[in-house]
Design an enzyme around this catalytic site. Structure first.
Site, PDB file in Angstrom:
ATOM      1  N   TYR A 174       0.829  -1.209   0.000  1.00  0.00           N
ATOM      2  CA  TYR A 174       0.000   0.000   0.000  1.00  0.00           C
ATOM      3  C   TYR A 174       0.866   1.263   0.000  1.00  0.00           C
ATOM      4  CZ  TYR A 174      -3.551   3.410   1.312  1.00  0.00           C
ATOM      5  OH  TYR A 174      -4.378   4.510   1.342  1.00  0.00           O
ATOM      6  N   LYS A 178       1.068   4.245  -3.072  1.00  0.00           N
ATOM      7  CA  LYS A 178       0.818   5.675  -2.897  1.00  0.00           C
ATOM      8  C   LYS A 178       2.050   6.504  -3.242  1.00  0.00           C
ATOM      9  CE  LYS A 178      -3.475   5.314  -1.769  1.00  0.00           C
ATOM     10  NZ  LYS A 178      -4.535   5.779  -2.685  1.00  0.00           N
TER      11      LYS A 178
END
Length: 249
Positions: A174, A178
């Site tokens: 994750y 990003k």
């Protein structure tokens, strides 16, 4: 719920209503963003993988919110969505790339290549697919704005600072997605003159994405997204923003 007081910061063509699209908008920060933009008098397209759910949410939010079938992982779905917006609105002033997934929480030593596929497919390739497809409609706007919903977990500065909450999160997929989205944002901003393309950090917000463990409400988390969506024409581009200012890359 509070409504963002940004009536002076959402310019529209004379006699026209600002048109926005929020992906992944049936719940959480996306749904709250759609509600607040609609409260400004905007036309808001509410992107939803399940159109029936999208229609229910759109009706609940009030204002000119229109459900739109949209799966950011599928070329045909995004193309069909663009056709619909083109036919009914003729342009797109603001694109909010909000759809995202957390993926499986796996410790870095146990992370395998397969763990990246779905997360990068939604969090990185989804915004690229959607932005690319909607560029003609954005170019038809007087002040095109693209908002990439990122995370403080994509900040190298924050994840390496032991005094931040982001430094306590040990996972690869994750945060890497990003961080990649932040670079995508920067490169679009450099390559699209006349556009305002910014990444935003909503902060640690309690949503389905994190099992509602965040420290903020969705109302608080949506502030940074609304701020970037309602920038004036002299506002920044190529920045990483939160509700109060800039975030270190």
């Amino acid at each position: 719920m509070d409504t963002e007081n940004t009536s002076a910061s959402h310019p529209t063509p004379t006699g026209a209503t600002t048109v926005a699209l929020v992906t992944g908008a049936t719940r959480g920060i996306g749904g709250e963003t759609a509600r607040r933009l609609a409260a400004l008098g905007w036309t808001v397209w509410l992107g939803a993988r399940d159109l029936a759910v999208g229609r229910t949410v759109a009706a609940e939010l009030g204002g000119d919110v229109r459900a739109l079938s949209l799966d950011v992982t599928r070329d045909d779905s995004v193309a069909d969505a663009a056709t619909t917006v083109a036919a009914e609105s003729g342009r797109l002033d603001v694109l909010v790339n909000n759809a995202g997934i957390s993926g499986e929480l796996v410790a870095p030593p146990e992370t395998l290549p397969d763990h990246f596929l779905d997360v990068f497919g939604v969090n990185v390739l989804g915004p690229v697919r959607t932005t690319h497809t909607f560029l003609p409609l954005l170019r038809a706007a007087d002040q095109p704005r693209v908002v990439m919903v990122s995370s403080g977990l994509g900040s190298f500065a924050r994840t390496t600072d032991p005094g931040t909450v982001e430094s306590q999160f040990a996972s690869i997929t994750y945060p890497a997605s990003k961080a990649a989205l932040n670079m995508v944002t920067s490169q679009y901003a450099r390559s699209l003159p006349g556009f305002q393309v910014n990444a935003v950090d909503p902060g640690y917000t309690a949503t389905d994405l994190n099992g509602h463990q965040g420290e903020q409400t969705v109302e608080e988390g949506a502030r940074s997204v609304v701020r970037a969506a309602t920038l004036t024409a002299d506002g920044p581009t190529g920045q990483f923003l939160d509700a109060l200012g800039t975030v270190p890359w």
